[in-house]
Design a protein around this motif. Structure first.
Motif, PDB file in Angstrom:
ATOM      1  N   GLY A  72      45.471  49.200  29.749  1.00 57.75           N
ATOM      2  CA  GLY A  72      46.106  50.720  28.541  1.00 57.75           C
ATOM      3  C   GLY A  72      47.728  50.594  29.717  1.00 57.75           C
ATOM      4  O   GLY A  72      48.521  50.113  29.515  1.00 57.75           O
ATOM      5  N   THR A  73      47.396  51.899  30.304  1.00 52.06           N
ATOM      6  CA  THR A  73      47.943  52.508  31.410  1.00 52.06           C
ATOM      7  C   THR A  73      48.210  51.666  33.002  1.00 52.06           C
ATOM      8  O   THR A  73      47.052  52.778  33.385  1.00 52.06           O
ATOM      9  N   THR A  74      48.228  50.824  33.239  1.00 50.36           N
ATOM     10  CA  THR A  74      48.439  50.421  34.573  1.00 50.36           C
ATOM     11  C   THR A  74      48.539  51.179  35.808  1.00 50.36           C
ATOM     12  O   THR A  74      50.404  51.261  35.700  1.00 50.36           O
ATOM     13  N   TYR A  91      37.574  56.114  36.942  1.00 50.66           N
ATOM     14  CA  TYR A  91      38.171  55.284  36.201  1.00 50.66           C
ATOM     15  C   TYR A  91      37.713  54.501  34.467  1.00 50.66           C
ATOM     16  O   TYR A  91      38.499  53.545  33.887  1.00 50.66           O
ATOM     17  N   ASP A  92      36.959  54.952  33.658  1.00 52.96           N
ATOM     18  CA  ASP A  92      35.861  54.116  32.886  1.00 52.96           C
ATOM     19  C   ASP A  92      36.826  55.038  31.945  1.00 52.96           C
ATOM     20  O   ASP A  92      37.155  55.804  31.874  1.00 52.96           O
ATOM     21  N   GLY A  93      37.379  53.281  30.679  1.00 51.80           N
ATOM     22  CA  GLY A  93      38.112  54.052  30.072  1.00 51.80           C
ATOM     23  C   GLY A  93      39.225  53.107  30.116  1.00 51.80           C
ATOM     24  O   GLY A  93      40.451  53.822  29.269  1.00 51.80           O
ATOM     25  N   ARG A  94      39.902  53.426  31.474  1.00 58.98           N
ATOM     26  CA  ARG A  94      42.029  53.170  31.424  1.00 58.98           C
ATOM     27  C   ARG A  94      41.970  51.457  30.685  1.00 58.98           C
ATOM     28  O   ARG A  94      43.215  51.401  30.739  1.00 58.98           O
ATOM     29  N   TRP A  95      40.827  50.553  31.268  1.00 60.39           N
ATOM     30  CA  TRP A  95      41.455  49.337  31.091  1.00 60.39           C
ATOM     31  C   TRP A  95      40.629  48.434  29.763  1.00 60.39           C
ATOM     32  O   TRP A  95      39.472  48.788  29.323  1.00 60.39           O
ATOM     33  N   TYR A 155      35.964  49.467  43.889  1.00 60.70           N
ATOM     34  CA  TYR A 155      36.125  50.929  44.198  1.00 60.70           C
ATOM     35  C   TYR A 155      37.440  50.949  42.549  1.00 60.70           C
ATOM     36  O   TYR A 155      37.771  51.763  42.004  1.00 60.70           O
ATOM     37  N   ARG A 156      36.625  49.722  41.782  1.00 60.61           N
ATOM     38  CA  ARG A 156      37.866  49.874  40.500  1.00 60.61           C
ATOM     39  C   ARG A 156      36.459  48.911  39.766  1.00 60.61           C
ATOM     40  O   ARG A 156      35.682  48.543  39.619  1.00 60.61           O
ATOM     41  N   PRO A 157      36.468  49.312  38.405  1.00 56.60           N
ATOM     42  CA  PRO A 157      35.670  48.886  37.276  1.00 56.60           C
ATOM     43  C   PRO A 157      35.602  47.347  36.814  1.00 56.60           C
ATOM     44  O   PRO A 157      36.798  46.827  37.163  1.00 56.60           O
ATOM     45  N   GLU A 158      34.628  46.599  37.634  1.00 58.62           N
ATOM     46  CA  GLU A 158      34.844  45.202  37.638  1.00 58.62           C
ATOM     47  C   GLU A 158      35.622  44.661  36.236  1.00 58.62           C
ATOM     48  O   GLU A 158      35.344  45.042  34.987  1.00 58.62           O
ATOM     49  N   HIS A 159      35.463  43.483  36.732  1.00 56.35           N
ATOM     50  CA  HIS A 159      36.602  42.063  35.779  1.00 56.35           C
ATOM     51  C   HIS A 159      37.599  43.444  34.890  1.00 56.35           C
ATOM     52  O   HIS A 159      37.923  43.183  34.030  1.00 56.35           O
ATOM     53  N   THR A 160      38.523  43.774  35.631  1.00 56.54           N
ATOM     54  CA  THR A 160      39.390  44.793  34.481  1.00 56.54           C
ATOM     55  C   THR A 160      41.035  43.735  35.656  1.00 56.54           C
ATOM     56  O   THR A 160      39.996  43.714  36.723  1.00 56.54           O
ATOM     57  N   LEU A 161      41.598  44.117  34.849  1.00 53.58           N
ATOM     58  CA  LEU A 161      42.716  43.765  35.532  1.00 53.58           C
ATOM     59  C   LEU A 161      43.393  44.624  36.825  1.00 53.58           C
ATOM     60  O   LEU A 161      44.263  45.094  37.536  1.00 53.58           O
TER      61      LEU A 161
END
Length: 396
Positions: free
Chosen positions: A18-20, A172-176, A73-79
């Protein structure tokens, strides 16, 4: 992951965005802790420019592998998770636990069941897709990638899988989106151009026997995508892994990439062995005869850390096994899993306090495992792993 193995605990053990966030925003996040310190070391940067150019054996040792990206640090398996791991300096990114969609595309999710890693439960249009299936012998209820088209999955967004341990990541939920394997390879190519070196990735084929029975064989699909991108060769910066030895044997006939057999608890059996009646357990596979057999078609193993150093009944580390020595004797590299910073995932003698999201003495744990001679390790926290690696190299 049932009897096939999992990296959810240390002991038993995405697509267009979405917005990286930009590099500066990623590195400025408060949850990074010491990450910035790693990035600021010129020696680390210089070493990274050349690592792996001569194939997997030229990778720095111990190799720091970003487990599902920088999933601490970020939801797994996302860019977002993959990019952060790369920015932190991880030598390899585990970009892709590969599962198929209904229409045959490969996407990156830890499991085919996506209720715990996406917002699918908040989509009323998919309420009727919630089902109970037998996944490698385990009754599992939820939503499964093989029941969605790629277009449908692209309407979902990723979320933190273990919010109790990582409440900061829920920011960061919902970002990627959920990334496809194709998108991961395009991201890898783009980052390689930017960095002037090959970015290494370490995809895993998930539940291959289960999916083959559904007519969604993984190995042929993975091989086709790799060939399309010219990444199917001996020195290609892509190591392939699976908990099912027969899947690795199948891949060995389709591509020339380095291959690794993942190994779960000693008393478990790979699911393909269960299906075919092969009586061997993981304990059999880590003996010299089993390792010799694995070395006939693979270049490495990914054992749970408990196969390197077992724990006692209280969860404390005991004496290392001979696995490192025995595997090296057969020419196999070892990339065990998974180092995480939080207390529940550490051996009992390296925990601090009782909070589930508090960090323990992870540097002490890293040092203990590195001392066994392992070739690398999967970690949710690449920055921590790189600092621990520097400490270890200074003393050895």
């Amino acid at each position: 992951m049932g009897t096939q193995g999992t990296r959810d605990t240390q002991g038993s053990d995405d697509g267009r965005t979405g917005t990286t966030p930009g590099r500066r925003a990623l590195l400025g996040a408060a949850v990074l802790g010491a990450g910035g310190a790693v990035l600021g070391l010129p020696a680390t940067a210089r070493a990274a420019e050349k690592h792996g150019s001569g194939g997997y054996r030229s990778l720095p040792k111990p190799t720091v592998i970003g487990h599902r990206g920088a999933s601490g640090y970020r939801p797994e398996h996302t860019l977002g998770s993959y990019q952060l791991a790369l920015d932190m300096g991880a030598h390899i990114i585990e970009a892709g636990d590969l599962v198929p969609t209904k229409d045959g595309h490969l996407v990156c999710r830890h499991e085919p069941e996506i209720g715990g890693t996406t917002d699918v439960s908040a989509h009323p249009e998919f309420a009727d897709r919630k089902v109970t299936k037998l996944l490698d012998g385990v009754s599992t209820t939820g939503w499964f990638t093989e029941d969605f088209t790629l277009a449908e999955l692209k309407t979902l967004r990723a979320k933190e899988r273990v919010p109790a341990n990582r409440p900061h990541n829920t920011l960061y939920d919902g970002r990627w989106e959920i990334p496809t394997f194709e998108e991961v390879l395009r991201w890898r190519e783009e980052q390689s151009r930017k960095l002037g070196r090959q970015v290494w990735i370490y995809p895993e084929l998930k539940h291959p026997t289960y999916f083959r029975k559904l007519g969604l064989g993984l190995e042929e699909r993975v091989a086709k995508v790799l060939r399309k991108h010219g990444l199917h060769k001996k020195n290609s910066p892509v190591i392939l892994q699976s908990f099912e030895p027969t899947s690795i044997q199948r891949l060995n006939k389709l591509v020339d990439n380095p291959l690794a057999v993942l190994l779960s608890a000693a008393n478990s059996r790979p699911w393909d062995f269960v299906e075919t009646g092969d009586p061997r357990t993981v304990a059999d596979l880590v003996r010299p005869a089993g390792l010799k057999w694995i070395a006939s078609y693979a270049q490495g193993i990914g054992p749970t850390l408990d196969l390197i150093i077992p724990k006692d009944a209280s969860g404390n580390l005991t004496t290392p096994t001979t696995l490192v020595r025995d595997a090296h004797a057969e020419g196999l590299i070892l990339h065990p899993y998974t180092m995480r910073n939080e207390n529940p995932f550490l051996p009992a003698n390296f925990r601090k306090g009782t909070d589930v999201d508090a960090y323990g003495d992870v540097f002490g744990a890293f040092a203990t495992y590195f001392a066994t001679g392992i070739d690398g390790v999967f970690t949710d926290n690449p920055d921590t792993g790189l600092l621990a690696r520097e400490d270890f190299l200074k003393k050895n």
